[in-house]
Scaffold this motif. Structure first.
Motif, PDB file in Angstrom:
ATOM      1  N   GLY A   1      -0.950  10.213 -11.007  1.00  0.00           N
ATOM      2  CA  GLY A   1      -1.664  11.489 -10.976  1.00  0.00           C
ATOM      3  C   GLY A   1      -0.955  12.595 -11.721  1.00  0.00           C
ATOM      4  N   GLY A   2       0.362  12.534 -11.757  1.00  0.00           N
ATOM      5  CA  GLY A   2       1.126  13.550 -12.464  1.00  0.00           C
ATOM      6  C   GLY A   2       1.143  13.368 -13.968  1.00  0.00           C
ATOM      7  N   ARG A   3       0.757  12.206 -14.458  1.00  0.00           N
ATOM      8  CA  ARG A   3       0.822  11.905 -15.891  1.00  0.00           C
ATOM      9  C   ARG A   3      -0.526  11.558 -16.526  1.00  0.00           C
ATOM     10  NH1 ARG A   3       5.306  14.020 -15.845  1.00  0.00           N
ATOM     11  NH2 ARG A   3       7.259  12.870 -15.859  1.00  0.00           N
ATOM     12  N   ILE A   4      -1.504  11.267 -15.705  1.00  0.00           N
ATOM     13  CA  ILE A   4      -2.790  10.792 -16.225  1.00  0.00           C
ATOM     14  C   ILE A   4      -3.523  11.923 -16.936  1.00  0.00           C
ATOM     15  CG2 ILE A   4      -4.225  11.298 -14.200  1.00  0.00           C
ATOM     16  CD1 ILE A   4      -4.285   7.989 -16.073  1.00  0.00           C
ATOM     17  N   GLY A   5      -4.320  11.576 -17.922  1.00  0.00           N
ATOM     18  CA  GLY A   5      -5.113  12.567 -18.634  1.00  0.00           C
ATOM     19  C   GLY A   5      -6.240  13.098 -17.767  1.00  0.00           C
ATOM     20  N   GLU A   6      -6.715  14.255 -18.121  1.00  0.00           N
ATOM     21  CA  GLU A   6      -7.799  14.898 -17.367  1.00  0.00           C
ATOM     22  C   GLU A   6      -9.032  14.003 -17.285  1.00  0.00           C
ATOM     23  OE1 GLU A   6      -9.512  17.512 -14.963  1.00  0.00           O
ATOM     24  OE2 GLU A   6      -7.509  17.852 -15.765  1.00  0.00           O
ATOM     25  N   ASP A   7      -9.289  13.222 -18.339  1.00  0.00           N
ATOM     26  CA  ASP A   7     -10.477  12.379 -18.393  1.00  0.00           C
ATOM     27  C   ASP A   7     -10.474  11.270 -17.339  1.00  0.00           C
ATOM     28  OD1 ASP A   7      -8.300  11.268 -19.848  1.00  0.00           O
ATOM     29  OD2 ASP A   7      -9.662   9.911 -20.907  1.00  0.00           O
ATOM     30  N   ARG A   8      -9.298  10.924 -16.795  1.00  0.00           N
ATOM     31  CA  ARG A   8      -9.231   9.848 -15.797  1.00  0.00           C
ATOM     32  C   ARG A   8      -8.631  10.316 -14.470  1.00  0.00           C
ATOM     33  NH1 ARG A   8      -8.252   4.059 -18.295  1.00  0.00           N
ATOM     34  NH2 ARG A   8      -9.629   3.563 -16.571  1.00  0.00           N
ATOM     35  N   ARG A   9      -8.454  11.608 -14.336  1.00  0.00           N
ATOM     36  CA  ARG A   9      -7.844  12.150 -13.121  1.00  0.00           C
ATOM     37  C   ARG A   9      -8.672  11.856 -11.877  1.00  0.00           C
ATOM     38  NH1 ARG A   9      -5.314  17.127 -14.553  1.00  0.00           N
ATOM     39  NH2 ARG A   9      -3.733  15.668 -15.233  1.00  0.00           N
ATOM     40  N   ALA A  10      -9.996  11.981 -11.952  1.00  0.00           N
ATOM     41  CA  ALA A  10     -10.851  11.704 -10.787  1.00  0.00           C
ATOM     42  C   ALA A  10     -10.735  10.239 -10.374  1.00  0.00           C
ATOM     43  CB  ALA A  10     -12.299  12.067 -11.087  1.00  0.00           C
ATOM     44  N   GLU A  11     -10.668   9.355 -11.344  1.00  0.00           N
ATOM     45  CA  GLU A  11     -10.511   7.925 -11.057  1.00  0.00           C
ATOM     46  C   GLU A  11      -9.183   7.652 -10.351  1.00  0.00           C
ATOM     47  OE1 GLU A  11     -10.661   3.745 -13.608  1.00  0.00           O
ATOM     48  OE2 GLU A  11     -10.832   5.653 -14.659  1.00  0.00           O
ATOM     49  N   ALA A  12      -8.127   8.313 -10.816  1.00  0.00           N
ATOM     50  CA  ALA A  12      -6.816   8.162 -10.182  1.00  0.00           C
ATOM     51  C   ALA A  12      -6.849   8.697  -8.751  1.00  0.00           C
ATOM     52  CB  ALA A  12      -5.735   8.865 -11.000  1.00  0.00           C
ATOM     53  N   ARG A  13      -7.516   9.814  -8.545  1.00  0.00           N
ATOM     54  CA  ARG A  13      -7.612  10.408  -7.204  1.00  0.00           C
ATOM     55  C   ARG A  13      -8.373   9.478  -6.250  1.00  0.00           C
ATOM     56  NH1 ARG A  13      -5.232  14.157  -3.905  1.00  0.00           N
ATOM     57  NH2 ARG A  13      -6.595  14.288  -2.136  1.00  0.00           N
TER      58      ARG A  13
ATOM     59  N   GLU B   1       0.830  -1.206   0.000  1.00  0.00           N
ATOM     60  CA  GLU B   1       0.000   0.000   0.000  1.00  0.00           C
ATOM     61  C   GLU B   1       0.867   1.261   0.000  1.00  0.00           C
ATOM     62  OE1 GLU B   1      -2.896   0.255  -0.886  1.00  0.00           O
ATOM     63  OE2 GLU B   1      -4.117  -1.405  -0.168  1.00  0.00           O
ATOM     64  N   HIS B   2       1.972   1.242   0.734  1.00  0.00           N
ATOM     65  CA  HIS B   2       2.905   2.378   0.670  1.00  0.00           C
ATOM     66  C   HIS B   2       3.367   2.582  -0.772  1.00  0.00           C
ATOM     67  CE1 HIS B   2       3.300   3.201   4.909  1.00  0.00           C
ATOM     68  NE2 HIS B   2       3.934   2.071   5.209  1.00  0.00           N
ATOM     69  N   ALA B   3       3.734   1.493  -1.430  1.00  0.00           N
ATOM     70  CA  ALA B   3       4.209   1.575  -2.815  1.00  0.00           C
ATOM     71  C   ALA B   3       3.101   2.057  -3.745  1.00  0.00           C
ATOM     72  CB  ALA B   3       4.737   0.216  -3.265  1.00  0.00           C
ATOM     73  N   ALA B   4       1.875   1.590  -3.520  1.00  0.00           N
ATOM     74  CA  ALA B   4       0.756   2.012  -4.359  1.00  0.00           C
ATOM     75  C   ALA B   4       0.472   3.500  -4.195  1.00  0.00           C
ATOM     76  CB  ALA B   4      -0.487   1.187  -4.040  1.00  0.00           C
ATOM     77  N   VAL B   5       0.535   3.989  -2.978  1.00  0.00           N
ATOM     78  CA  VAL B   5       0.331   5.422  -2.746  1.00  0.00           C
ATOM     79  C   VAL B   5       1.391   6.220  -3.501  1.00  0.00           C
ATOM     80  CG1 VAL B   5       0.438   7.244  -0.975  1.00  0.00           C
ATOM     81  CG2 VAL B   5      -0.903   5.166  -0.562  1.00  0.00           C
ATOM     82  N   TYR B   6       2.624   5.792  -3.415  1.00  0.00           N
ATOM     83  CA  TYR B   6       3.703   6.448  -4.160  1.00  0.00           C
ATOM     84  C   TYR B   6       3.424   6.367  -5.665  1.00  0.00           C
ATOM     85  CZ  TYR B   6       8.314   7.472  -6.031  1.00  0.00           C
ATOM     86  OH  TYR B   6       9.358   8.015  -6.751  1.00  0.00           O
ATOM     87  N   GLY B   7       3.100   5.173  -6.129  1.00  0.00           N
ATOM     88  CA  GLY B   7       2.850   4.970  -7.551  1.00  0.00           C
ATOM     89  C   GLY B   7       1.712   5.821  -8.076  1.00  0.00           C
ATOM     90  N   TYR B   8       0.658   5.954  -7.282  1.00  0.00           N
ATOM     91  CA  TYR B   8      -0.458   6.797  -7.722  1.00  0.00           C
ATOM     92  C   TYR B   8      -0.093   8.274  -7.728  1.00  0.00           C
ATOM     93  CZ  TYR B   8      -4.101   3.480  -8.747  1.00  0.00           C
ATOM     94  OH  TYR B   8      -4.849   2.502  -9.349  1.00  0.00           O
TER      95      TYR B   8
END
Length: 154
Positions: free
Chosen positions: A30-42, A19-26
């Motif tokens: 979040g810094g690279r994802i398109g606007e259309d999927r930003r809410a999903e990433a958040r 989970e620590h790694a996933a938080v880092y990975g997300y």
């Protein structure tokens, strides 16, 4: 501590580390994802933060000292753009599903139920990111993807 409790604590610690790694990975997603999927990433980022906090308490309740997050993690591949961010998100979820699968096998009672729920949630998020499913989410030997390479490493 009994051998079963030791196995459960080890699996809790592994899930916490994932989970620590996933938080880092997300954070990278979040810094690279398109606007259309930003809410999903958040939403995924927030879900992993919440799971991380629950796991830290579970480790403490089991008599352990929660493993700390690393200062940084090596990603499994470069993430220069939105398509790579989507691919990373799917791999993060695969990796988390793998450790929750291990926790389901090692734990009992409420911890096992919580791990099964977390496994299901990670598998659903992976399907959404990938656009398709795998036969046995969380079981790397069945899915054909090694869970060790699916999460960022310290």
């Amino acid at each position: 501590m009994s051998e079963a409790k030791d196995r459960e604590l080890d699996a809790l610690q592994a899930a916490l580390a994932a989970e620590h790694a996933a938080v880092y990975g997300y954070g990278v997603v979040g810094g690279r994802i398109g606007e259309d999927r930003r809410a999903e990433a958040r939403q995924a980022y927030d879900a992993h933060r919440a799971r991380r906090d629950v796991l830290a308490r579970a480790v403490t309740d089991a008599g352990g000292r929660p493993v700390a997050a690393a200062a940084g993690y090596a990603l499994p591949f470069a993430v220069p753009d939105a398509p790579a961010a989507v691919r990373l998100a799917a791999e993060l979820e695969d990796g988390v599903a793998g450790v929750y699968s291990d926790l389901v096998r090692a734990a009992g009672g409420g911890v096992r139920a919580t791990a099964a729920q977390a496994l299901r949630e990670a598998a659903v998020r992976a399907v959404r990111w990938r656009g398709g499913s795998v036969a046995f989410p969380g079981l790397a030997e069945r899915a054909g993807t090694p869970s060790a390479s699916a999460t960022p490493t310290a």
